[in-house]
Design an enzyme around this catalytic site. Structure first.
Site, PDB file in Angstrom:
ATOM      1  N   PHE A 149       0.812  -1.215   0.000  1.00 57.50           N
ATOM      2  CA  PHE A 149       0.000   0.000   0.000  1.00 57.50           C
ATOM      3  C   PHE A 149       0.846   1.267   0.000  1.00 57.50           C
ATOM      4  O   PHE A 149       0.290   2.362   0.016  1.00 57.50           O
ATOM      5  CB  PHE A 149      -0.944   0.006   1.207  1.00 57.50           C
ATOM      6  CG  PHE A 149      -2.121  -0.919   1.052  1.00 57.50           C
ATOM      7  CD1 PHE A 149      -3.233  -0.532   0.297  1.00 57.50           C
ATOM      8  CD2 PHE A 149      -2.116  -2.173   1.626  1.00 57.50           C
ATOM      9  CE1 PHE A 149      -4.317  -1.378   0.134  1.00 57.50           C
ATOM     10  CE2 PHE A 149      -3.199  -3.030   1.466  1.00 57.50           C
ATOM     11  CZ  PHE A 149      -4.299  -2.632   0.723  1.00 57.50           C
ATOM     12  N   HIS A 152      13.484  -7.249   5.038  1.00 62.15           N
ATOM     13  CA  HIS A 152      12.391  -7.036   6.000  1.00 62.15           C
ATOM     14  C   HIS A 152      12.842  -7.307   7.437  1.00 62.15           C
ATOM     15  O   HIS A 152      13.865  -7.948   7.663  1.00 62.15           O
ATOM     16  CB  HIS A 152      11.204  -7.943   5.678  1.00 62.15           C
ATOM     17  CG  HIS A 152      10.360  -7.442   4.538  1.00 62.15           C
ATOM     18  ND1 HIS A 152      10.685  -7.682   3.224  1.00 62.15           N
ATOM     19  CD2 HIS A 152       9.218  -6.711   4.530  1.00 62.15           C
ATOM     20  CE1 HIS A 152       9.771  -7.115   2.450  1.00 62.15           C
ATOM     21  NE2 HIS A 152       8.870  -6.516   3.211  1.00 62.15           N
ATOM     22  N   LYS A 181       8.835 -11.303  10.107  1.00 64.87           N
ATOM     23  CA  LYS A 181       8.009 -11.609   8.931  1.00 64.87           C
ATOM     24  C   LYS A 181       7.939 -13.117   8.712  1.00 64.87           C
ATOM     25  O   LYS A 181       8.959 -13.800   8.766  1.00 64.87           O
ATOM     26  CB  LYS A 181       8.591 -10.903   7.692  1.00 64.87           C
ATOM     27  CG  LYS A 181       7.748 -11.080   6.444  1.00 64.87           C
ATOM     28  CD  LYS A 181       8.133 -10.089   5.364  1.00 64.87           C
ATOM     29  CE  LYS A 181       7.359 -10.323   4.074  1.00 64.87           C
ATOM     30  NZ  LYS A 181       5.904 -10.204   4.272  1.00 64.87           N
TER      31      LYS A 181
HETATM   32  N1  LIG Z   1       0.149  -4.918   1.638  1.00 65.74           N
HETATM   33  C1  LIG Z   1       0.933  -4.166   2.429  1.00 65.74           C
HETATM   34  O1  LIG Z   1       1.187  -2.972   2.156  1.00 65.74           O
HETATM   35  C2  LIG Z   1       1.502  -4.772   3.659  1.00 65.74           C
HETATM   36  C3  LIG Z   1       1.270  -6.084   3.910  1.00 65.74           C
HETATM   37  N2  LIG Z   1       1.721  -6.657   5.062  1.00 65.74           N
HETATM   38  C4  LIG Z   1       1.304  -8.034   5.289  1.00 65.74           C
HETATM   39  O2  LIG Z   1       0.267  -8.012   6.261  1.00 65.74           O
HETATM   40  C5  LIG Z   1       0.304  -9.212   7.028  1.00 65.74           C
HETATM   41  C6  LIG Z   1       0.371  -8.849   8.504  1.00 65.74           C
HETATM   42  O3  LIG Z   1       1.608  -8.231   8.778  1.00 65.74           O
HETATM   43  P1  LIG Z   1       1.960  -7.754  10.264  1.00 65.74           P
HETATM   44  O4  LIG Z   1       0.925  -6.817  10.766  1.00 65.74           O
HETATM   45  O5  LIG Z   1       3.375  -7.336  10.226  1.00 65.74           O
HETATM   46  O6  LIG Z   1       1.844  -9.151  11.038  1.00 65.74           O
HETATM   47  P2  LIG Z   1       1.473  -9.399  12.579  1.00 65.74           P
HETATM   48  O7  LIG Z   1       1.870 -10.815  12.866  1.00 65.74           O
HETATM   49  O8  LIG Z   1       2.019  -8.311  13.436  1.00 65.74           O
HETATM   50  O9  LIG Z   1      -0.125  -9.272  12.605  1.00 65.74           O
HETATM   51  C7  LIG Z   1      -1.021 -10.273  12.212  1.00 65.74           C
HETATM   52  C8  LIG Z   1      -2.108 -10.312  13.254  1.00 65.74           C
HETATM   53  O10 LIG Z   1      -3.157 -11.162  12.812  1.00 65.74           O
HETATM   54  C9  LIG Z   1      -3.552 -11.943  13.928  1.00 65.74           C
HETATM   55  N3  LIG Z   1      -4.303 -13.125  13.511  1.00 65.74           N
HETATM   56  C10 LIG Z   1      -3.854 -14.374  13.258  1.00 65.74           C
HETATM   57  N4  LIG Z   1      -4.882 -15.161  12.901  1.00 65.74           N
HETATM   58  C11 LIG Z   1      -5.999 -14.390  12.943  1.00 65.74           C
HETATM   59  C12 LIG Z   1      -7.360 -14.643  12.678  1.00 65.74           C
HETATM   60  N5  LIG Z   1      -7.806 -15.858  12.305  1.00 65.74           N
HETATM   61  N6  LIG Z   1      -8.249 -13.633  12.823  1.00 65.74           N
HETATM   62  C13 LIG Z   1      -7.835 -12.404  13.200  1.00 65.74           C
HETATM   63  N7  LIG Z   1      -6.549 -12.108  13.468  1.00 65.74           N
HETATM   64  C14 LIG Z   1      -5.638 -13.095  13.325  1.00 65.74           C
HETATM   65  C15 LIG Z   1      -2.248 -12.250  14.623  1.00 65.74           C
HETATM   66  O11 LIG Z   1      -2.456 -12.738  15.934  1.00 65.74           O
HETATM   67  P3  LIG Z   1      -1.300 -13.691  16.599  1.00 65.74           P
HETATM   68  O12 LIG Z   1      -0.045 -12.858  16.615  1.00 65.74           O
HETATM   69  O13 LIG Z   1      -1.839 -13.986  17.956  1.00 65.74           O
HETATM   70  O14 LIG Z   1      -1.179 -14.883  15.703  1.00 65.74           O
HETATM   71  C16 LIG Z   1      -1.611 -10.874  14.604  1.00 65.74           C
HETATM   72  O15 LIG Z   1      -2.053 -10.053  15.661  1.00 65.74           O
HETATM   73  C17 LIG Z   1       1.502 -10.012   6.513  1.00 65.74           C
HETATM   74  O16 LIG Z   1       1.062 -10.944   5.549  1.00 65.74           O
HETATM   75  C18 LIG Z   1       2.366  -8.947   5.844  1.00 65.74           C
HETATM   76  O17 LIG Z   1       3.179  -9.464   4.839  1.00 65.74           O
HETATM   77  C19 LIG Z   1       2.449  -5.951   5.978  1.00 65.74           C
HETATM   78  C20 LIG Z   1       2.745  -4.645   5.755  1.00 65.74           C
HETATM   79  C21 LIG Z   1       2.286  -3.934   4.575  1.00 65.74           C
HETATM   80  O1  LIG Z   2       5.470  -8.187   6.294  1.00 62.96           O
HETATM   81  C1  LIG Z   2       5.711  -7.000   6.013  1.00 62.96           C
HETATM   82  O2  LIG Z   2       6.201  -6.202   6.834  1.00 62.96           O
HETATM   83  C2  LIG Z   2       5.378  -6.522   4.668  1.00 62.96           C
HETATM   84  N1  LIG Z   2       4.721  -7.303   3.881  1.00 62.96           N
HETATM   85  C3  LIG Z   2       4.313  -7.011   2.549  1.00 62.96           C
HETATM   86  C4  LIG Z   2       4.986  -7.969   1.584  1.00 62.96           C
HETATM   87  O3  LIG Z   2       5.098  -9.169   1.871  1.00 62.96           O
HETATM   88  O4  LIG Z   2       5.382  -7.519   0.504  1.00 62.96           O
HETATM   89  C5  LIG Z   2       4.451  -5.558   2.195  1.00 62.96           C
HETATM   90  C6  LIG Z   2       5.659  -4.888   2.786  1.00 62.96           C
HETATM   91  O5  LIG Z   2       6.779  -5.384   2.150  1.00 62.96           O
HETATM   92  C7  LIG Z   2       5.725  -5.129   4.291  1.00 62.96           C
END
Ligand SMILES: NC(=O)C1=CN([C@@H]2O[C@H](COP(=O)(O)OP(=O)(O)OC[C@H]3O[C@@H](n4cnc5c(N)ncnc54)[C@H](OP(=O)(O)O)[C@@H]3O)[C@@H](O)[C@H]2O)C=CC1
Ligand SMILES: O=C(O)C1=N[C@H](C(=O)O)C[C@H](O)C1
Length: 254
Positions: free
Chosen positions: A115, A142, A146
């Site tokens: 995003f 990263h 991750k």
């Molecule tokens: N498209 C973009 O721009 C971006 C994408 N991402 C992606 O977003 C995703 C999340 O990243 P990030 O926030 O760093 O990861 P985190 O692990 O910090 O967050 C994921 C959260 O989801 C929770 N979770 C797990 N299972 C469920 C469920 N069934 N229902 C609801 N919540 C659930 C986890 O809980 P618990 O820890 O207890 O398992 C955790 O709190 C990744 O796939 C990452 O690659 C990240 C940044 C930017």
């Molecule tokens: O896990 C992350 O932090 C991120 N995940 C996304 C990805 O897998 O590309 C987006 C960004 O790189 C951050």
């Protein structure tokens, strides 16, 4: 129940966040809360009851690749539009989502590998440059918490670059390696080498390295703070109800 209707009635869009206690989820909750035209009505994380999301018009999913498909199915079945940042989307998964949406003409799903506006441009620039260089490799970097490698952004970039190379009639990047410690030359994604680095202190970074005779071109993007993703997430939340079907990436909204 659409955003269109909600706006005509004068109310803010009701937004739910899945993965609300995660690194991205916390930022998204804060950004939605701060927006006058959005109302944060559901914050759900691991172990919480998903049915709380039923009151939302748009749900944002930043969870994990192993649970996101179940979430999507549940939300689409209930006519709720979804903005997805979670990684792990293969072509097969995207087709499955298209299938679920086929009978839901009022539901929009937007899945974006990244995003960040800078990251979207980095991918566009890489796709544009791809046809002019015989060599290309991607290095993504990263934070070490991750779960997936390579990143969704790197995978998507590799697909875009591979498509542009194929259209230009380019073959594989030259590489004389005959002896290799497994992994030393990275992973193959659609024929493009992708290297994943994990280190404390990093957030999300990527370089696309192109090479041809006597010159290289490096296209680099850095997210130093997860706030970088929020303008794109909010843009998607506001627009997804008016975009039925599946939208991939932020590009069509810019
Ligand atoms: N498209 C973009 O721009 C971006 C994408 N991402 C992606 O977003 C995703 C999340 O990243 P990030 O926030 O760093 O990861 P985190 O692990 O910090 O967050 C994921 C959260 O989801 C929770 N979770 C797990 N299972 C469920 C469920 N069934 N229902 C609801 N919540 C659930 C986890 O809980 P618990 O820890 O207890 O398992 C955790 O709190 C990744 O796939 C990452 O690659 C990240 C940044 C930017
Ligand atoms: O896990 C992350 O932090 C991120 N995940 C996304 C990805 O897998 O590309 C987006 C960004 O790189 C951050």
């Amino acid at each position: 129940m659409t955003d269109e209707q909600g706006k005509r009635r004068g109310g803010p869009v009701r937004v739910g966040v899945l993965g609300a206690r995660g690194r991205m989820g916390v930022e998204v909750c804060r950004a939605v809360d701060a927006a006058d035209d959005l109302d944060l009505v559901a914050t759900i994380d691991q172990g919480d009851d998903l049915s709380v999301a039923a009151g939302a018009q748009v749900v944002v999913d930043f969870t994990t690749p192993d649970v996101v498909m179940d979430n999507l199915r549940w939300l689409i079945d209930r006519g709720i539009s979804v903005v997805v940042g979670t990684s792990g989307f293969t072509e097969q998964r995207l087709d499955q989502v298209r299938g679920w949406l086929a009978g839901k003409p009022d539901v929009g799903v937007l899945i974006a590998p990244n995003f960040g506006i800078g990251a979207v441009l980095m991918m566009q620039f890489a796709a544009k440059a791809a046809r002019y260089f015989e060599s290309v490799e991607i290095v993504e970097q990263h934070h070490p918490r991750k779960l997936d490698a390579p990143s969704g952004t790197a995978t998507h970039t590799a697909r875009l670059v591979a498509r542009a190379r194929a259209e230009a009639g380019l073959g594989p990047s030259p590489d004389a390696t005959t002896s290799e410690v497994p992994g030393a030359r990275g992973a193959h994604v659609d024929g493009v080498r992708v290297h994943a680095v994990r280190a404390t202190g990093l957030v999300a970074h990527q370089e696309v390295l192109f090479g041809t005779t006597g010159e290289t071109l490096t296209i680099r993007h850095d997210s130093y703070d997860r706030a970088s993703f929020m303008p794109g997430v909010l843009l998607a939340v506001r627009q997804v109800p008016q975009r039925p079907g599946l939208t991939i990436g932020l590009d069509p909204l810019l």
